[in-house]
Design an enzyme around this catalytic site. Sequence first.
Site, PDB file in Angstrom:
ATOM      1  N   CYS A  83       0.870  -1.181   0.000  1.00  0.00           N
ATOM      2  CA  CYS A  83       0.000   0.000   0.000  1.00  0.00           C
ATOM      3  C   CYS A  83       0.905   1.229   0.000  1.00  0.00           C
ATOM      4  O   CYS A  83       1.892   1.274   0.722  1.00  0.00           O
ATOM      5  CB  CYS A  83      -0.845  -0.017   1.275  1.00  0.00           C
ATOM      6  SG  CYS A  83      -1.662   1.535   1.630  1.00  0.00           S
ATOM      7  N   CYS A 179      -6.944  -1.087   8.040  1.00  0.00           N
ATOM      8  CA  CYS A 179      -6.206   0.155   7.824  1.00  0.00           C
ATOM      9  C   CYS A 179      -6.094   0.869   9.162  1.00  0.00           C
ATOM     10  O   CYS A 179      -7.063   0.932   9.919  1.00  0.00           O
ATOM     11  CB  CYS A 179      -6.943   1.033   6.810  1.00  0.00           C
ATOM     12  SG  CYS A 179      -6.141   2.623   6.574  1.00  0.00           S
ATOM     13  N   GLN A 302     -10.047  19.817   7.133  1.00  0.00           N
ATOM     14  CA  GLN A 302      -8.749  19.225   7.476  1.00  0.00           C
ATOM     15  C   GLN A 302      -8.959  17.783   7.926  1.00  0.00           C
ATOM     16  O   GLN A 302      -9.804  17.509   8.776  1.00  0.00           O
ATOM     17  CB  GLN A 302      -8.083  20.024   8.606  1.00  0.00           C
ATOM     18  CG  GLN A 302      -7.534  21.364   8.175  1.00  0.00           C
ATOM     19  CD  GLN A 302      -6.180  21.252   7.473  1.00  0.00           C
ATOM     20  OE1 GLN A 302      -5.695  20.171   7.179  1.00  0.00           O
ATOM     21  NE2 GLN A 302      -5.580  22.400   7.197  1.00  0.00           N
ATOM     22  N   TYR A 331      -8.574  32.282   1.041  1.00  0.00           N
ATOM     23  CA  TYR A 331      -8.721  30.828   0.804  1.00  0.00           C
ATOM     24  C   TYR A 331      -9.396  30.217   2.037  1.00  0.00           C
ATOM     25  O   TYR A 331      -8.911  29.255   2.620  1.00  0.00           O
ATOM     26  CB  TYR A 331      -7.362  30.163   0.549  1.00  0.00           C
ATOM     27  CG  TYR A 331      -6.492  30.866  -0.478  1.00  0.00           C
ATOM     28  CD1 TYR A 331      -6.604  30.567  -1.841  1.00  0.00           C
ATOM     29  CD2 TYR A 331      -5.559  31.833  -0.094  1.00  0.00           C
ATOM     30  CE1 TYR A 331      -5.803  31.211  -2.788  1.00  0.00           C
ATOM     31  CE2 TYR A 331      -4.767  32.484  -1.027  1.00  0.00           C
ATOM     32  CZ  TYR A 331      -4.887  32.179  -2.366  1.00  0.00           C
ATOM     33  OH  TYR A 331      -4.101  32.821  -3.288  1.00  0.00           O
ATOM     34  N   GLU A 352     -13.198  32.856  -0.812  1.00  0.00           N
ATOM     35  CA  GLU A 352     -12.985  31.481  -1.269  1.00  0.00           C
ATOM     36  C   GLU A 352     -13.555  31.331  -2.682  1.00  0.00           C
ATOM     37  O   GLU A 352     -14.570  31.943  -3.005  1.00  0.00           O
ATOM     38  CB  GLU A 352     -13.690  30.522  -0.292  1.00  0.00           C
ATOM     39  CG  GLU A 352     -13.849  29.093  -0.743  1.00  0.00           C
ATOM     40  CD  GLU A 352     -12.524  28.401  -0.985  1.00  0.00           C
ATOM     41  OE1 GLU A 352     -12.406  27.755  -2.040  1.00  0.00           O
ATOM     42  OE2 GLU A 352     -11.614  28.511  -0.151  1.00  0.00           O
ATOM     43  N   CYS A 428       0.527  23.990   3.265  1.00  0.00           N
ATOM     44  CA  CYS A 428       0.696  22.528   3.228  1.00  0.00           C
ATOM     45  C   CYS A 428       1.834  22.164   2.272  1.00  0.00           C
ATOM     46  O   CYS A 428       2.047  20.998   1.968  1.00  0.00           O
ATOM     47  CB  CYS A 428      -0.597  21.833   2.819  1.00  0.00           C
ATOM     48  SG  CYS A 428      -1.197  22.345   1.193  1.00  0.00           S
TER      49      CYS A 428
END
Length: 470
Positions: A83, A179, A302, A331, A352, A428
């Site tokens: 994976c 998982c 998030q 944003y 946005e 990010c």
Amino acid sequence: MGRKNTDKVVFHQIQVLDAGAKGVSVAKAPDGKVIFIPNVVPGDVVDVQTFKKRKAYYEGKAVKFHELSEHRIEPICEHFGVCGGCKWQNMKYSQQLYYKQNEVKNHLQRIGKVELPEFETILGSEKQFFYRNKMEFSFSNSRWLTEKEIGSTEDLGNRNALGFHIPKMWDKILDIQKCHLQEDPSNAIRNEIRAFANEHNLAFFNPREHSGLLRTVMIRTVSTGEIMVLIQFFEEDKENRELILDHLYEKFPQITSLQYVVNGKPNDTIYDQNVILYKGRDYILEEMEGLKFSINAKSFYQTNSDQAYELYKITRDFAGLTGNETVYDLYTGTGTIAQFVSKKAKKVIGVESVPEAILDAKANAERNNITNCEFFVGDMKVVFNEAFIAQHGKPDVIITDPPRDGMHAAVIDQILKIAPKKVVYVSCNSATQARDLALMDEKYKVTRVRPVDMFPQTHHVENVVLLELR
């Protein structure tokens, strides 16, 4: 472009030196070129079989381990290495944080080339597993086979899978049993869907032929305990659709939002599709410091709720609000940061480009009885102009949380023109953040930097920077 050189070479006794981009590690070949190697840890000494050669680097895999790094640990997931998800699960968490902090520092120094303060220590995640609030799984009738299975003479049964795409193979799905990214009942729900579908001969999607019934499953969870499940069908089959949805709702009464999509187009993105509510309500509610945020099937939120709260607290702290400021949140998404800082600001203006996100932001503000937040929709580089600023007042503080590409040059120009006292830049992608900091260097000095780990076991890292007017 020259012909690709795919000569396979084995390099012996190679020491892994560093953790590189996209979760692969870095070593040096005897000829001085870089080698990118997955599933190894800095400090390992390995023999490397190369499978790709470029002008400046090789790509290879470790075929023999001579020494194991002191930073290595045993991965807890049975799917590790096949994976593509948690590439750093074989590395101690303290070391993951070290490499993440290092990456941010390197980007800001090498790309930004701006004067930097001492970095504050990266904020690690209290939860290192089961931290994600959203997971998406794909169905396929051509399950990925392990090398052991391929060499086996036994009947492998049906090839149905429900799980993740094998990296770089769009049509192969790894069947996931457990998982470690989303807390239960996520695993139980996925495994029940697969078992029920197999038992009732419901057709799993064939990505090459574009046929089958079951296409994807999305599971969203929140800290309040509410759960959303959305099944995407490739074609309408009312009888079988209702069969599996009814079974799921009966088996897992804790599901508060059960939805579906019928999507016959080539790709499986749902953002241009009609999402249909089957049971419950069409959103789930996340809560943070008494504020409630609705999350629907298409909402961006998030994906690590606990750590998002920490990220927003750092953002608010960096902004240093006293209650008298006009704040622009660029944003803004669904307005989470805007509402989170609103009680310490005079007025917050959120902008946005996604219309649905702004509808969510307005609904959330109303639900939370927040009256000092206003939200506007539009492309940032177009909307964020002189007329907009004249109408809403010059900001004292700008909070910006752009996508991975960073801020558009026109947005940076506008910030430099109106020159608010402070800019809090949440990113990010510290590489594009560094590029933007260099463009703002003429007027702004970086006074605080704090990376935040939102995604343990992966190479991804967020970074918060405070810029103050020179």
